[in-house]
Design a protein around this motif. Structure first.
Motif, mmCIF file in Angstrom:
data_model
loop_
_atom_site.group_PDB
_atom_site.id
_atom_site.type_symbol
_atom_site.label_atom_id
_atom_site.label_comp_id
_atom_site.label_asym_id
_atom_site.label_seq_id
_atom_site.Cartn_x
_atom_site.Cartn_y
_atom_site.Cartn_z
ATOM 1 N N GLU A 225 -17.470 65.990 92.252
ATOM 2 C CA GLU A 225 -18.299 65.408 93.296
ATOM 3 C C GLU A 225 -18.493 66.455 94.389
ATOM 4 O OE1 GLU A 225 -18.169 61.826 96.587
ATOM 5 O OE2 GLU A 225 -17.157 61.493 94.667
ATOM 6 N N PRO A 226 -19.753 66.768 94.673
ATOM 7 C CA PRO A 226 -20.998 66.196 94.161
ATOM 8 C C PRO A 226 -21.226 66.548 92.694
ATOM 9 C CG PRO A 226 -21.454 68.130 95.504
ATOM 10 C CD PRO A 226 -20.007 67.859 95.651
ATOM 11 N N THR A 227 -22.045 65.742 92.066
ATOM 12 C CA THR A 227 -22.273 65.930 90.636
ATOM 13 C C THR A 227 -23.177 67.117 90.352
ATOM 14 O OG1 THR A 227 -24.082 64.317 90.772
ATOM 15 C CG2 THR A 227 -21.906 63.489 90.126
ATOM 16 N N GLU A 228 -24.038 67.458 91.288
ATOM 17 C CA GLU A 228 -24.911 68.608 91.097
ATOM 18 C C GLU A 228 -24.468 69.713 92.059
ATOM 19 O OE1 GLU A 228 -28.992 67.624 91.476
ATOM 20 O OE2 GLU A 228 -28.958 66.098 89.902
ATOM 21 N N THR A 229 -24.172 70.845 91.501
ATOM 22 C CA THR A 229 -23.661 71.967 92.304
ATOM 23 C C THR A 229 -24.358 73.249 91.868
ATOM 24 O OG1 THR A 229 -21.903 72.529 90.742
ATOM 25 C CG2 THR A 229 -21.400 70.864 92.428
ATOM 26 N N PRO A 230 -24.362 74.238 92.736
ATOM 27 C CA PRO A 230 -24.830 75.564 92.304
ATOM 28 C C PRO A 230 -23.797 76.187 91.373
ATOM 29 C CG PRO A 230 -23.932 75.670 94.519
ATOM 30 C CD PRO A 230 -23.957 74.213 94.139
ATOM 31 N N ALA A 231 -24.098 77.357 90.868
ATOM 32 C CA ALA A 231 -23.122 78.070 90.041
ATOM 33 C C ALA A 231 -21.886 78.351 90.886
ATOM 34 C CB ALA A 231 -23.734 79.363 89.514
ATOM 35 N N LEU A 232 -20.717 78.037 90.314
ATOM 36 C CA LEU A 232 -19.471 78.151 91.071
ATOM 37 C C LEU A 232 -18.646 79.342 90.590
ATOM 38 C CD1 LEU A 232 -18.461 74.381 91.220
ATOM 39 C CD2 LEU A 232 -19.729 75.728 92.913
ATOM 40 N N ASP A 233 -17.833 79.855 91.504
ATOM 41 C CA ASP A 233 -17.017 81.029 91.227
ATOM 42 C C ASP A 233 -15.657 80.595 90.684
ATOM 43 O OD1 ASP A 233 -16.261 83.793 91.301
ATOM 44 O OD2 ASP A 233 -15.131 83.357 93.121
ATOM 45 N N GLU A 234 -15.305 81.037 89.491
ATOM 46 C CA GLU A 234 -14.046 80.623 88.869
ATOM 47 C C GLU A 234 -12.828 81.097 89.661
ATOM 48 O OE1 GLU A 234 -13.978 81.972 84.880
ATOM 49 O OE2 GLU A 234 -15.678 80.754 84.215
ATOM 50 N N ILE A 235 -12.928 82.272 90.254
ATOM 51 C CA ILE A 235 -11.787 82.787 91.018
ATOM 52 C C ILE A 235 -11.552 81.934 92.258
ATOM 53 C CG2 ILE A 235 -10.939 84.759 92.349
ATOM 54 C CD1 ILE A 235 -12.368 86.581 90.406
ATOM 55 N N PHE A 321 -7.256 75.284 100.922
ATOM 56 C CA PHE A 321 -6.806 73.942 101.271
ATOM 57 C C PHE A 321 -7.937 73.021 101.727
ATOM 58 C CE2 PHE A 321 -2.464 75.947 102.192
ATOM 59 C CZ PHE A 321 -1.974 75.578 100.948
ATOM 60 N N VAL A 322 -8.933 73.541 102.428
ATOM 61 C CA VAL A 322 -10.049 72.699 102.883
ATOM 62 C C VAL A 322 -11.373 73.440 102.658
ATOM 63 C CG1 VAL A 322 -8.842 71.215 104.532
ATOM 64 C CG2 VAL A 322 -9.563 73.505 105.246
ATOM 65 N N PRO A 323 -11.688 73.804 101.407
ATOM 66 C CA PRO A 323 -12.920 74.565 101.179
ATOM 67 C C PRO A 323 -14.162 73.690 101.313
ATOM 68 C CG PRO A 323 -11.922 73.984 99.093
ATOM 69 C CD PRO A 323 -10.962 73.534 100.159
ATOM 70 N N ARG A 324 -15.261 74.316 101.639
ATOM 71 C CA ARG A 324 -16.578 73.689 101.552
ATOM 72 C C ARG A 324 -17.184 74.064 100.206
ATOM 73 N NH1 ARG A 324 -18.797 76.642 106.776
ATOM 74 N NH2 ARG A 324 -17.915 78.288 105.443
ATOM 75 N N LEU A 325 -18.190 73.312 99.794
ATOM 76 C CA LEU A 325 -18.848 73.648 98.529
ATOM 77 C C LEU A 325 -19.397 75.068 98.586
ATOM 78 C CD1 LEU A 325 -19.746 72.702 95.737
ATOM 79 C CD2 LEU A 325 -21.855 71.839 96.775
#
Length: 364
Positions: A225-235, A321-325
């Motif tokens: 959540e959210p269900t639609e996200t941009p490409a995310l960084d695995e690290i 601990f408190v990241p933003r998308l």
């Protein structure tokens, strides 16, 4: 018996005694260190009344005070010190022995690190153990340690009494540190990344962010959540899972005195019925947080350490601990900057032409 015979026998006896003295091993060697005088005789029973340990240097004073059965640091909001550090120091004082007298010339004391501790740039330290009324139980100016390269040789240090100029080489260990961070245990937790199964993040003025790990133990955290996200960084996602690995703090305050504005909280769900809530505050560029655990005995042990305290953490822990998308977004590689208008184009390299060799003369 004739006089000559008596003289001969006496001479023979004297020679035998002399030979015995020469051949007998010298038993008048210096006494072993254990036989040297204690710096503070009968100190152990008096240390039961110790209430304050004071380490004074030219650039400041460190205080460690007794609070009930514990010892605390007033400079760190009365945070508990490591009991073994206090025990090691007090035991070291009771066992310290004065082995060799050194200079009593006050102009030579700085060579041993025993000059006036209040003098600017002095290297000496004044150690005092005081009772509840402020009376000194033991006090000593502590100078340089003596380095010995032989194995199994006790440690030694130069010392003197504050009211005297007589310097001594003393045998024993005195772990004297004026840095308060060396007296406290700054480790908060070390929980492996694979124990984190999910995270609910509620940050001020940001939509909720929920991360979950798949059924596979080795599956990475993923945003649900959210269900639609941009490409995310695995690290960046893995850093959220690693938030409690080798977690240490930089500074500490009472939880009621946590500085800065509230950022939000991260609620971590872990294996073995453990849940941890991290409440984060931002004070300028510094990150402060309180930690609270829920669950079984493991949670009780963690809360016994965390409850009532606010910790300054490394700035990078904000994104764990408190990241933003946006903090989890994969950063695209930047394209090369276009050439500025009017900039000279790179010169074109053309192959060098080689002239044709002259035609051979026709045979006559």
């Amino acid at each position: 018996m004739k006089r000559r015979t008596l003289l001969a026998l006496g001479g023979t006896a004297a020679a035998a005694v002399g030979a015995a003295i020469l051949l007998t091993p010298d038993r008048a060697a210096p006494p072993p260190p254990s036989a040297s005088d204690l710096a503070f005789p009968n100190l152990a029973p008096r240390l039961a009344n110790a209430a304050t340990i004071e380490v004074k240097r030219h650039d400041g004073t460190l205080l460690v005070r007794r609070a009930g059965e514990a010892w605390v640091l007033p400079a760190k909001a009365d945070y508990p010190v490591r009991p073994e550090r206090v025990r090691e120091l007090l035991v070291g004082l009771t066992e310290l022995r004065l082995t060799e007298p050194r200079t009593a010339n006050p102009e030579m004391l700085d060579r041993l690190g025993l000059e006036d501790p209040t003098r600017p740039a002095a290297t000496s330290s004044l150690l005092r153990v005081l009772d509840a009324q402020g009376a000194a139980i033991a006090e000593l100016v502590v100078g340089r340690r003596r380095v010995r390269v032989q194995g199994n040789v006790p440690e030694s240090v130069y010392v003197r009494r504050p009211s005297e100029n007589q310097a001594w080489l003393a045998e024993g260990r005195l772990p004297l540190d004026a840095d308060p961070n060396l007296w406290i245990d700054r480790d908060l937790a070390n929980i492996p990344r694979d124990r984190v199964r999910g995270v609910n993040i509620h940050r001020q003025n940001e939509p909720p962010l929920i991360l979950r790990r798949g059924a596979d133990t080795d599956a990475p955290l993923a945003v649900v959540e959210p269900t639609e996200t941009p490409a995310l960084d695995e690290i960046s996602l893995d850093e959220v899972a690693r938030g409690f690995e080798f977690l240490t703090f930089l500074d500490v305050r009472k939880a009621t005195e946590i500085p800065g504005e509230r950022l939000g909280e991260g609620r971590f769900e872990l294996t073995d019925n453990l849940r941890i809530t991290v409440t984060a505050h931002k004070d300028g560029e510094t990150l402060w947080a309180t930690l609270a655990a829920e669950g079984d005995e493991e949670a009780d042990r963690l809360n016994a350490r965390w409850r009532g305290w606010a910790y300054q953490l490394g700035q990078w822990k904000e994104k764990a601990f408190v990241p933003r998308l946006e903090d989890l977004r994969k950063q695209e590689a930047s394209a090369p900057a276009p050439a500025a208008p009017g900039a000279d184009a790179p010169a074109t390299v053309t192959p060098t032409e080689t002239p044709d060799p002259p035609a051979a003369a026709a045979p006559q």
